[in-house]
Design an enzyme around this catalytic site. Structure first.
Site, short mmCIF file in Angstrom:
data_model
loop_
_atom_site.label_atom_id
_atom_site.label_comp_id
_atom_site.label_asym_id
_atom_site.label_seq_id
_atom_site.Cartn_x
_atom_site.Cartn_y
_atom_site.Cartn_z
N LYS A 134 1.18 11.17 -8.98
CA LYS A 134 -0.13 11.22 -8.33
C LYS A 134 -1.05 12.28 -8.94
O LYS A 134 -2.15 12.51 -8.44
CB LYS A 134 0.04 11.42 -6.83
N ARG A 143 -7.36 -0.76 -6.94
CA ARG A 143 -7.58 0.38 -6.03
C ARG A 143 -8.01 1.56 -6.89
O ARG A 143 -7.18 2.30 -7.41
CB ARG A 143 -6.29 0.73 -5.24
N ASP A 148 -3.20 10.36 -2.62
CA ASP A 148 -3.38 9.21 -3.51
C ASP A 148 -3.68 9.68 -4.92
O ASP A 148 -3.44 8.96 -5.89
CB ASP A 148 -4.50 8.31 -2.99
N ARG A 207 0.83 -1.20 0.00
CA ARG A 207 0.00 0.00 0.00
C ARG A 207 0.87 1.25 0.00
O ARG A 207 2.08 1.18 0.19
CB ARG A 207 -0.98 0.00 1.17
N GLY A 208 0.17 2.39 -0.22
CA GLY A 208 0.89 3.65 -0.43
C GLY A 208 0.98 3.82 -1.94
O GLY A 208 1.25 2.86 -2.68
N ALA A 209 0.74 5.04 -2.39
CA ALA A 209 0.62 5.27 -3.84
C ALA A 209 1.89 4.91 -4.59
O ALA A 209 1.84 4.33 -5.69
CB ALA A 209 0.24 6.73 -4.06
N ALA A 210 3.05 5.23 -4.01
CA ALA A 210 4.30 4.94 -4.71
C ALA A 210 4.56 3.43 -4.75
O ALA A 210 4.97 2.89 -5.79
CB ALA A 210 5.45 5.67 -4.02
N ASN A 257 -7.04 12.06 -0.52
CA ASN A 257 -6.14 11.37 0.42
C ASN A 257 -6.99 10.61 1.44
O ASN A 257 -8.22 10.70 1.43
CB ASN A 257 -5.21 12.39 1.09
N LYS A 258 -6.31 9.88 2.30
CA LYS A 258 -6.97 9.03 3.29
C LYS A 258 -8.09 9.77 4.01
O LYS A 258 -7.95 10.93 4.39
CB LYS A 258 -5.91 8.55 4.29
N CYS A 277 -2.35 9.38 8.47
CA CYS A 277 -2.08 8.14 7.73
C CYS A 277 -0.57 7.89 7.62
O CYS A 277 0.22 8.33 8.47
CB CYS A 277 -2.77 8.16 6.37
P1 RI2 Z 1 2.86 7.35 -0.43
C1 RI2 Z 1 -2.04 6.04 1.41
O1 RI2 Z 1 -3.22 5.37 1.03
C2 RI2 Z 1 -2.31 7.31 2.19
O2 RI2 Z 1 -3.54 7.93 1.86
C3 RI2 Z 1 -1.11 8.14 1.78
O3 RI2 Z 1 -1.27 9.53 1.99
C4 RI2 Z 1 -1.00 7.78 0.31
O4 RI2 Z 1 -1.31 6.40 0.23
C5 RI2 Z 1 0.33 8.07 -0.35
O5 RI2 Z 1 1.35 7.18 0.08
P2 RI2 Z 1 -3.38 3.78 1.29
O6 RI2 Z 1 -2.68 3.05 0.17
O7 RI2 Z 1 2.87 7.02 -1.89
O8 RI2 Z 1 -2.79 3.48 2.64
O9 RI2 Z 1 3.26 8.77 -0.16
O10 RI2 Z 1 -4.87 3.54 1.26
O11 RI2 Z 1 3.65 6.35 0.39
#
Ligand code: RI2
Length: 318
Positions: A236, A66, A200, A23-26, A210-211, A131
């Site tokens: 993003k 997602r 996101d 998880r996390g967009a990157a 975002n979250k 988050c």
């Molecule tokens: P990075 C997360 O979503 C959060 O909302 C966070 O701000 C966003 O991804 C970006 O994450 P989730 O995947 O890419 O936990 O900055 O639902 O790590």
């Protein structure tokens, strides 16, 4: 493997993204690109057309996991733009190279973004987070490397408590952390010099997806004059919103919010679990990307510059 069959490892990657093990967009962008490389590597397609059909099927499976995180379609688009050749072997090689190029870009982008975001943070500042965002943490880590001493107030971030990941990583980086429940954020905003969150997806008008809980935090922060900074790599930015498409907000399982036993004890109720919300640009002070810091209203220019050309979702063609 037949023409549009998805390789089991790609299926497994899609499941890990959907379940938020990745998880996390990157991180999901990198996983999706790696998934395409895997599909290409194991392809037994007997023609370039069959290869491309397979790759499109794998892309659809990965992108649908997602729906809110635009880094997924952007990562897939990045690889598709580099998938080129007249033979299956050439296509396979270029897909693999495309995925590697994305990985390299993501690493560099986060470092560059961190260095820019760190300039906003002063020695002794307190940052309030929501988050877990690796882009947001990159800013804090870069500031620490510049010798600045920071402390953090970390929202736990229901329902999945991803604030715990932030708390652990900041503690490991030597940043003193105060963990709070989401409802306490208003009280602690007076102690914070910055609200720093990730994203996101960022729409062409500068809205930040975002979250869930980001919007109320931003509204509250604006009321207290606490600056709200969004750390988000350009992966993003959402090109589909340039032409009027809206962002789908992902709704996740009720079980993330309430246990079966609690639910039964309460009686017949509805439970909603939207994973994200939309913060309008008027509540955001700055969007920090690897290309620099932008007022949210100007992000449309950058989105057009980076994503304005070419089909937005080339994998949708069957
Ligand atoms: P990075 C997360 O979503 C959060 O909302 C966070 O701000 C966003 O991804 C970006 O994450 P989730 O995947 O890419 O936990 O900055 O639902 O790590």
């Amino acid at each position: 493997m037949s023409a549009a069959e998805i390789h089991p490892d790609v299926e497994a990657t899609a499941e890990r993204i959907a379940s938020m093990e990745v998880r996390g967009a990157a991180a999901i962008a990198e996983a999706a690109a790696a998934g395409l490389a895997t599909q290409a590597e194991h392809s037994s397609a007997d023609s370039p057309e069959a290869f491309r059909r397979e790759l499109r099927a794998a892309a659809r499976r990965l992108v649908d996991t997602r729906p809110t995180a635009v880094s997924l379609p952007n990562a897939v688009r990045f690889v598709f733009e580099r998938t080129d050749g007249d033979s299956v072997a050439e296509l396979r090689r270029s897909t693999r190279d495309g995925a590697a190029a994305l990985r390299a870009q993501l690493d560099t982008a986060q470092d560059d973004l961190g260095a820019i975001g760190a300039n906003r943070l002063r020695d002794g500042d307190t940052v309030l987070t929501h988050c877990h965002s690796t882009d947001a943490l990159a800013c804090i880590e870069a500031a620490r490397e510049q010798g600045k001493s920071l402390s953090a107030i970390v929202k736990e971030t229901r329902p999945r408590k991803q604030g715990h990941i932030t708390a652990r990583q900041l503690r490991e980086a030597g940043v003193p952390v105060t963990l709070i429940v989401d409802g306490a954020a208003g009280r602690y905003l007076d102690d914070a010099d910055h609200v720093l969150v990730g994203a996101d997806s960022i729409t062409a008008d500068g809205s930040v997806v975002n979250k869930i809980g980001t919007r109320s935090l931003a509204v509250n922060a604006r009321e207290r004059d606490t600056p709200i900074v969004v750390a988000a790599q350009t992966l993003k930015l959402d090109p589909a919103t340039l032409s009027g498409h809206t962002v789908d907000i992902e709704h996740r399982a009720e079980a993330e919010v309430i246990s079966d036993d609690d639910r039964e004890a309460i009686g017949e109720i509805d439970v909603a679990n939207p994973a994200f919300d939309v913060t309008p640009p008027r509540y955001v002070d700055a969007i920090v990307t690897e290309r620099g810091q932008f007022p949210p209203e100007s992000i449309v220019m950058l989105t057009r510059e980076l994503f304005g050309e070419g089909p937005v979702r080339p994998w949708e063609q069957r």
